[in-house]
Design an enzyme around this catalytic site. Structure first.
Site, PDB file in Angstrom:
ATOM      1  N   HIS A 274      61.914  84.045  37.517  1.00  0.00           N
ATOM      2  CA  HIS A 274      61.266  84.034  38.821  1.00  0.00           C
ATOM      3  C   HIS A 274      62.009  84.894  39.831  1.00  0.00           C
ATOM      4  CE1 HIS A 274      59.346  82.699  42.432  1.00  0.00           C
ATOM      5  NE2 HIS A 274      58.606  81.837  41.795  1.00  0.00           N
ATOM      6  N   CYS A 275      63.212  85.390  39.459  1.00  0.00           N
ATOM      7  CA  CYS A 275      64.017  86.056  40.493  1.00  0.00           C
ATOM      8  C   CYS A 275      64.123  87.562  40.307  1.00  0.00           C
ATOM      9  CB  CYS A 275      65.418  85.447  40.512  1.00  0.00           C
ATOM     10  SG  CYS A 275      65.406  83.764  41.113  1.00  0.00           S
ATOM     11  N   ILE A 276      64.769  87.987  39.234  1.00  0.00           N
ATOM     12  CA  ILE A 276      65.132  89.409  39.108  1.00  0.00           C
ATOM     13  C   ILE A 276      63.911  90.343  39.156  1.00  0.00           C
ATOM     14  CG2 ILE A 276      66.384  91.110  37.674  1.00  0.00           C
ATOM     15  CD1 ILE A 276      68.199  88.988  38.873  1.00  0.00           C
ATOM     16  N   ASP A 279      62.176  89.281  43.249  1.00  0.00           N
ATOM     17  CA  ASP A 279      62.816  89.280  44.567  1.00  0.00           C
ATOM     18  C   ASP A 279      63.071  90.670  45.151  1.00  0.00           C
ATOM     19  OD1 ASP A 279      62.721  86.647  44.018  1.00  0.00           O
ATOM     20  OD2 ASP A 279      64.880  86.322  43.903  1.00  0.00           O
TER      21      ASP A 279
END
Ligand SMILES: NC(=O)c1ccc[n+]([C@@H]2O[C@H](COP(=O)([O-])OP(=O)(O)OC[C@H]3O[C@@H](n4cnc5c(N)ncnc54)[C@H](O)[C@@H]3O)[C@@H](O)[C@H]2O)c1
Length: 436
Positions: A274-276, A279
């Site tokens: 969900h991040c790299i 974001d």
């Protein structure tokens, strides 16, 4: 009509802090458990009623929170779950942990605005609101504060406390969890920061106050952009090093012996979670509002997004070397989660790799003890139950996509005629193993 700003404060009960955590996933649930453990009365809220039903049965919906820890928290009597926004009204602290995905490559804050709407309808003067969802700088003081003011007439910093405190959880990391990872808190005013700091000090060992929500929002994006860019550097080097006949993993290991000025990052089949992959796009979107482009992020995205196609071409190369076309070859993906140690499939590069191999006619299967099903474009791919002789019978090539510690790597090397190791976990194990 009485303005919400004139509503009486909820009774101050310093020893009975009541918190509502909105969004009970990878981020929200650990916050719930830490708060309950710290003596806070918590209502866990989620729009997904089926998730609430599962939680009430004492079953954790995320693999990084155990049923036992959930059971211990429920047994304190300080924790309840709900999907009814009316139940939020008793809270004095609101922590928002809802997803912030991309929609058509643009920030999608719709879940934040829905959650903020619920909070605004329950908020009273003196309350604390903390946004933890990763987002672009300016969201807290802009979108969140404006929406709350519109609905409740309460002004951030004057009537209630508003902070941004990014979640930095690393699911599956056995060493660092919520408690021992410093928590950044940036408030709209100094008093807001102080209120946020007081709340989080109960939950974590160290709180790092910063000047405003924008620095806190940016810190989170910087951390993930840093990873994104450095993983892209390792990925691009992997492609060149192969052409040059250099063992990049060995070179990274050697460089990492330098005690200062270097931090190792490793190549792999692409980035997921969900991040790299998401974001940095939030930051570059914000930068585009200035009429500029965040070239580092765009280049890193391009390189990382190309990796599944590179892995597919390496698969074809290895099969070709033994006179087999990809079309009709039996290929098994070993480890399909986006990273080691967890069963999370979100944005896993395994999907993109699977699509490419299927398009070329490979007969694809998968093996991952942490994942229950692997569905690509509506097709549930067949699961290989073990990496033993029977499990890998008839397989032409295995791609080690994610190197979970629970995998039978000895079995993999022994029983697969060819292995493409995308993680550098099997270096030098057998002539049948090749790296990226
Ligand atoms: N997963 C991670 O490793 C990680 C790490 C750091 C930061 N984050 C950030 O934290 C945020 C949450 O991520 P996550 O991984 O916990 O997501 P998740 O998908 O695991 O859980 C989110 C939960 O929020 C619920 N939800 C959606 N809309 C809601 C609403 N309006 N009100 C209440 N509940 C709602 C969903 O039903 C779901 O249960 C994201 O912004 C993410 O970028 C995630």
């Amino acid at each position: 009509m009485t303005s919400r700003a004139q509503r009486p404060r909820k009774p101050a009960v310093p020893e009975r802090v009541r918190a509502a955590v909105l969004g009970l996933g990878y981020v929200g649930l650990p916050v719930v458990l830490a708060a309950v453990e710290a003596g806070v009365e918590v209502v866990g809220f989620d729009v997904d009623a089926s998730r609430i039903a599962v939680l009430e049965m004492c079953r954790s919906p995320v693999d990084t929170v155990t049923d036992e820890s959930l059971g211990r928290a429920l047994a304190t009597g300080r924790l309840s779950f709900t999907s009814n926004p009316d139940d939020l009204a008793a809270a004095t602290t609101y922590v928002i942990c809802v997803p912030t995905p991309l929609l058509d490559k643009l920030p999608d804050l719709s879940m934040v605005t829905t959650a903020v709407g619920f909070v605004a309808r329950s908020l009273s003067p003196g309350d604390l609101v903390s946004l933890e969802s990763t987002t672009y700088p300016g969201t807290t003081e802009g979108l969140v504060a404006d929406q709350i003011e519109q609905i409740s007439s309460l002004v951030a910093g004057r009537d209630y406390h508003l902070v941004f405190s990014p979640e930095r959880i690393d699911p599956g990391n056995p060493e660092f969890g919520l408690g021992n990872t410093p928590k950044i808190v940036g408030g709209v005013t100094k008093k807001c920061t102080a209120a946020g700091t007081t709340f989080y000090r109960r939950l974590v060992d160290r709180v790092v106050p910063v000047s405003s929500p924008r620095e806190a929002e940016t810190a989170k994006l910087l951390e993930n952009t840093f990873r994104h860019v450095n993983i892209a550097l390792a990925n691009e080097m992997a492609v060149f090093c192969r052409e040059l006949g250099i063992d990049l993993h060995e070179a990274i290991g050697a460089a990492a012996t330098k005690p200062f000025g270097f931090m190792p990052f490793y190549p792999g089949p692409g980035v997921g979670g969900h991040c790299i992959p998401i974001d940095p796009a939030y930051f570059s979107w914000r930068v585009r509002q200035l009429g500029l482009s965040f070239r580092f992020v765009e280049l890193a995205t391009e390189i990382n997004d190309r990796m599944p196609s590179y892995v597919a071409s390496r698969t074809a190369e290895m099969l070709n070397a033994v006179r087999k076309p990809v079309n009709g070859a039996s290929v098994v993906l070993v480890g399909v989660a986006y990273k080691r140690g967890i069963g999370d499939l979100r944005e896993s590069p395994a999907f993109s790799l699977a699509r490419r191999l299927m398009r070329s006619g490979a007969e694809l299967s998968w093996h991952d003890p942490l994942v229950s099903e692997f569905v690509v474009d509506g097709i549930a791919l067949p699961e290989v139950k073990s990496l033993g002789r029977d499990g890998l019978f008839g397989v032409d090539l295995a791609v080690l996509h994610t190197d979970h510690s629970c995998l039978d790597l000895d079995g993999l090397v022994r029983n697969a005629p060819l292995v493409l190791d995308t993680r550098g976990a099997l270096s030098g194990r057998a002539p049948s193993v090749e790296g990226l």
